[in-house]
Design an enzyme around this catalytic site. Structure first.
Site, PDB file in Angstrom:
ATOM      1  N   ARG A 135      48.734  15.975  35.589  1.00 46.12           N
ATOM      2  CA  ARG A 135      48.638  16.430  36.936  1.00 46.12           C
ATOM      3  C   ARG A 135      47.107  16.668  37.213  1.00 46.12           C
ATOM      4  NH1 ARG A 135      52.473  14.594  38.012  1.00 46.12           N
ATOM      5  NH2 ARG A 135      54.521  15.437  38.777  1.00 46.12           N
ATOM      6  N   HIS A 155      48.281   7.836  42.092  1.00 43.26           N
ATOM      7  CA  HIS A 155      49.597   8.303  41.441  1.00 43.26           C
ATOM      8  C   HIS A 155      50.422   7.324  41.161  1.00 43.26           C
ATOM      9  CE1 HIS A 155      51.892  12.190  40.854  1.00 43.26           C
ATOM     10  NE2 HIS A 155      52.446  11.357  40.164  1.00 43.26           N
TER      11      HIS A 155
HETATM   12  P1  NAP Z   1      57.665  16.779  28.410  1.00 43.41           P
HETATM   13  O1  NAP Z   1      58.516  15.867  27.743  1.00 43.41           O
HETATM   14  O2  NAP Z   1      58.085  18.126  29.064  1.00 43.41           O
HETATM   15  O3  NAP Z   1      56.197  16.907  27.569  1.00 43.41           O
HETATM   16  C1  NAP Z   1      55.218  18.019  27.576  1.00 43.41           C
HETATM   17  C2  NAP Z   1      54.154  18.094  26.650  1.00 43.41           C
HETATM   18  O4  NAP Z   1      53.059  18.827  26.905  1.00 43.41           O
HETATM   19  C3  NAP Z   1      54.848  18.603  25.388  1.00 43.41           C
HETATM   20  O5  NAP Z   1      54.299  17.922  24.139  1.00 43.41           O
HETATM   21  C4  NAP Z   1      54.471  20.068  25.506  1.00 43.41           C
HETATM   22  O6  NAP Z   1      54.427  20.597  24.104  1.00 43.41           O
HETATM   23  C5  NAP Z   1      52.867  19.618  25.927  1.00 43.41           C
HETATM   24  N1  NAP Z   1      52.639  21.166  26.453  1.00 43.41           N
HETATM   25  C6  NAP Z   1      53.043  21.676  27.563  1.00 43.41           C
HETATM   26  N2  NAP Z   1      52.281  22.966  27.778  1.00 43.41           N
HETATM   27  C7  NAP Z   1      51.401  22.923  26.816  1.00 43.41           C
HETATM   28  C8  NAP Z   1      50.516  23.796  26.551  1.00 43.41           C
HETATM   29  N3  NAP Z   1      50.008  24.882  26.928  1.00 43.41           N
HETATM   30  N4  NAP Z   1      49.748  23.536  25.235  1.00 43.41           N
HETATM   31  C9  NAP Z   1      49.690  22.281  24.578  1.00 43.41           C
HETATM   32  N5  NAP Z   1      50.757  21.249  24.834  1.00 43.41           N
HETATM   33  C10 NAP Z   1      51.565  21.751  26.047  1.00 43.41           C
HETATM   34  O7  NAP Z   1      56.838  15.968  29.617  1.00 43.41           O
HETATM   35  P2  NAP Z   1      56.610  14.410  29.989  1.00 43.41           P
HETATM   36  O8  NAP Z   1      58.131  13.892  30.446  1.00 43.41           O
HETATM   37  O9  NAP Z   1      55.944  13.840  28.925  1.00 43.41           O
HETATM   38  O10 NAP Z   1      55.892  14.575  31.200  1.00 43.41           O
HETATM   39  C11 NAP Z   1      54.540  14.973  31.391  1.00 43.41           C
HETATM   40  C12 NAP Z   1      53.748  15.098  32.706  1.00 43.41           C
HETATM   41  O11 NAP Z   1      53.509  13.961  33.067  1.00 43.41           O
HETATM   42  C13 NAP Z   1      54.980  15.668  33.745  1.00 43.41           C
HETATM   43  O12 NAP Z   1      55.145  17.111  33.688  1.00 43.41           O
HETATM   44  C14 NAP Z   1      54.253  15.200  34.879  1.00 43.41           C
HETATM   45  O13 NAP Z   1      53.170  16.138  35.403  1.00 43.41           O
HETATM   46  C15 NAP Z   1      53.507  13.872  34.582  1.00 43.41           C
HETATM   47  N6  NAP Z   1      53.791  12.696  34.976  1.00 43.41           N
HETATM   48  C16 NAP Z   1      52.829  11.932  35.768  1.00 43.41           C
HETATM   49  C17 NAP Z   1      53.291  10.553  36.143  1.00 43.41           C
HETATM   50  C18 NAP Z   1      52.119   9.977  36.830  1.00 43.41           C
HETATM   51  O14 NAP Z   1      52.729   8.838  37.264  1.00 43.41           O
HETATM   52  N7  NAP Z   1      51.062  10.132  37.096  1.00 43.41           N
HETATM   53  C19 NAP Z   1      54.456  10.111  36.020  1.00 43.41           C
HETATM   54  C20 NAP Z   1      55.390  11.050  35.478  1.00 43.41           C
HETATM   55  C21 NAP Z   1      55.053  12.219  34.935  1.00 43.41           C
HETATM   56  P3  NAP Z   1      55.808  21.012  23.258  1.00 43.41           P
HETATM   57  O15 NAP Z   1      56.102  19.598  22.592  1.00 43.41           O
HETATM   58  O16 NAP Z   1      55.285  21.915  22.192  1.00 43.41           O
HETATM   59  O17 NAP Z   1      56.783  21.474  24.248  1.00 43.41           O
END
Ligand code: NAP
Length: 315
Positions: free
Chosen positions: A230, A278
């Site tokens: 993000r 995006h």
């Molecule tokens: P997810 O499965 O919830 O994984 C989030 C990861 O971030 C987890 O490993 C989590 O740690 C880590 N995290 C969160 N807060 C943290 C902190 N304060 N310090 C260290 N690590 C932290 O989410 P996801 O499905 O992989 O998606 C991630 C993000 O990608 C989404 O939230 C979205 O914003 C973005 N996204 C972007 C696009 C695009 O087209 N650009 C598309 C889809 C998603 P833990 O493992 O310890 O919980």
């Protein structure tokens, strides 16, 4: 016949029709109805809402909602708009989205590893100069976030021979070929070890502004940055200063604090920045509908709500 499933969002009519058709095809036994077409009695009966940037005032008109299925993987806006009193929010965890995102991470990692920004600039200056080749095994790629998307990206990067490190909030077991970091100290370690830093974090109170001047200075001198998480996780002014000083060599940005990126943003014209609209991990209606179908069917069969977002934590 179950009560209808409400569909709420601010999609344009074609996009809405495409999602509704995909949902109807994936779940022919259910009826999906745009919120605006529901009578007051139907609104009162709705238990499940499928949403894409919904108007919170409309969500509030569904008093018996049991849970909400987001069509997006990132839910920071939904969490902010609906707050702690919200019905459980189930976000999209779509293997096809993870595959697409992992492909984008690999593609743009190669872009930086093979010095494409530098060759572009050399071409503009009509300069014929071969830069030293760095094989993947000598390039450290640090993933910020090791969730659904980060772990899919790590797999592709390991296969391609990169040295991969990953940072998460809590310590995690990681596959062979990945070095794990966690917590605030772990972040410093990962930044210092990475030639390319890839952000796949959710936007939360803890991650907003995470990559500020201090953290950008903690990166290896001349490292590259890819932000697919993000926009507000990276401080734009600090990034521009780091690029101008050469501390960061190039940034590939797919996400921005304000989208679309405003015309007056300096990022559009900065030679050290690649702007993407995006697009790194788009939601595709067919695969998203299949995920929704699996979750809805499990709920109808068991009455158990699928694993939901931790609203207090923000993801
Ligand atoms: P997810 O499965 O919830 O994984 C989030 C990861 O971030 C987890 O490993 C989590 O740690 C880590 N995290 C969160 N807060 C943290 C902190 N304060 N310090 C260290 N690590 C932290 O989410 P996801 O499905 O992989 O998606 C991630 C993000 O990608 C989404 O939230 C979205 O914003 C973005 N996204 C972007 C696009 C695009 O087209 N650009 C598309 C889809 C998603 P833990 O493992 O310890 O919980």
């Amino acid at each position: 016949m179950s009560e209808p499933i409400a569909f709420l969002g601010n999609l344009d009519p074609d996009e809405e029709a495409e999602f509704l058709a995909a949902l109807a095809a994936a779940l022919p036994e259910e009826t999906f109805r745009p919120f605006r077409t529901l009578t007051p009695d139907e609104r009162a009966a709705v238990r499940i809402a499928v949403v894409a940037n919904p108007d919170p005032a409309e969500v509030a008109q569904l008093p018996n909602l049991a849970w909400i299925h987001s069509l997006w993987a990132g839910v920071e806006r939904l969490v902010r708009d609906l707050g702690t009193g919200s019905a459980p929010i189930v976000r999209l965890i779509d293997p096809e989205l993870a595959r697409t995102m992992a492909e984008a991470v690999l593609a743009w990692t190669y872009y930086l590893q093979r010095d494409m920004p530098a060759y572009r600039r050399q071409q503009e200056a009509e300069t014929w100069r071969q830069l030293p080749y760095r094989p993947p095994g000598e390039v450290g790629v640090g993933l910020l976030g090791f969730g659904a998307l980060g772990s899919a990206a790590a797999e592709r990067l390991v296969e391609a021979g990169f040295r991969v490190a990953a940072w998460s909030r809590a310590p995690k077991a990681v596959p062979t070929g990945v070095t794990a970091f966690s917590g605030p100290d772990g972040l410093t370690g990962l930044l210092a070890a990475s030639d390319i830093v890839v952000c796949l974090l959710p936007l939360t109170e803890e991650t907003r502004g995470l990559l500020d001047a201090g953290r950008l200075a903690a990166m290896k001198p001349g490292a590259g940055l890819i932000n697919f998480g993000r926009g507000a996780i990276v401080e734009t002014e600090a990034l521009i200063a780091a690029l101008d000083a050469g501390r960061v060599s190039h940034a590939v940005l797919d996400v921005f604090p304000v989208e679309p990126l405003p015309p007056d943003s300096a990022l559009w014209r900065h030679p050290g920045v690649t702007v993407l609209p995006h697009i790194s991990g788009p939601t595709t209606p067919g695969s998203a509908a299949a995920v929704v179908a699996g979750n809805v069917r499990a709920y109808r069969a068991t009455g158990r709500i699928p694993a939901a977002v931790d609203v207090a934590r923000g993801y």
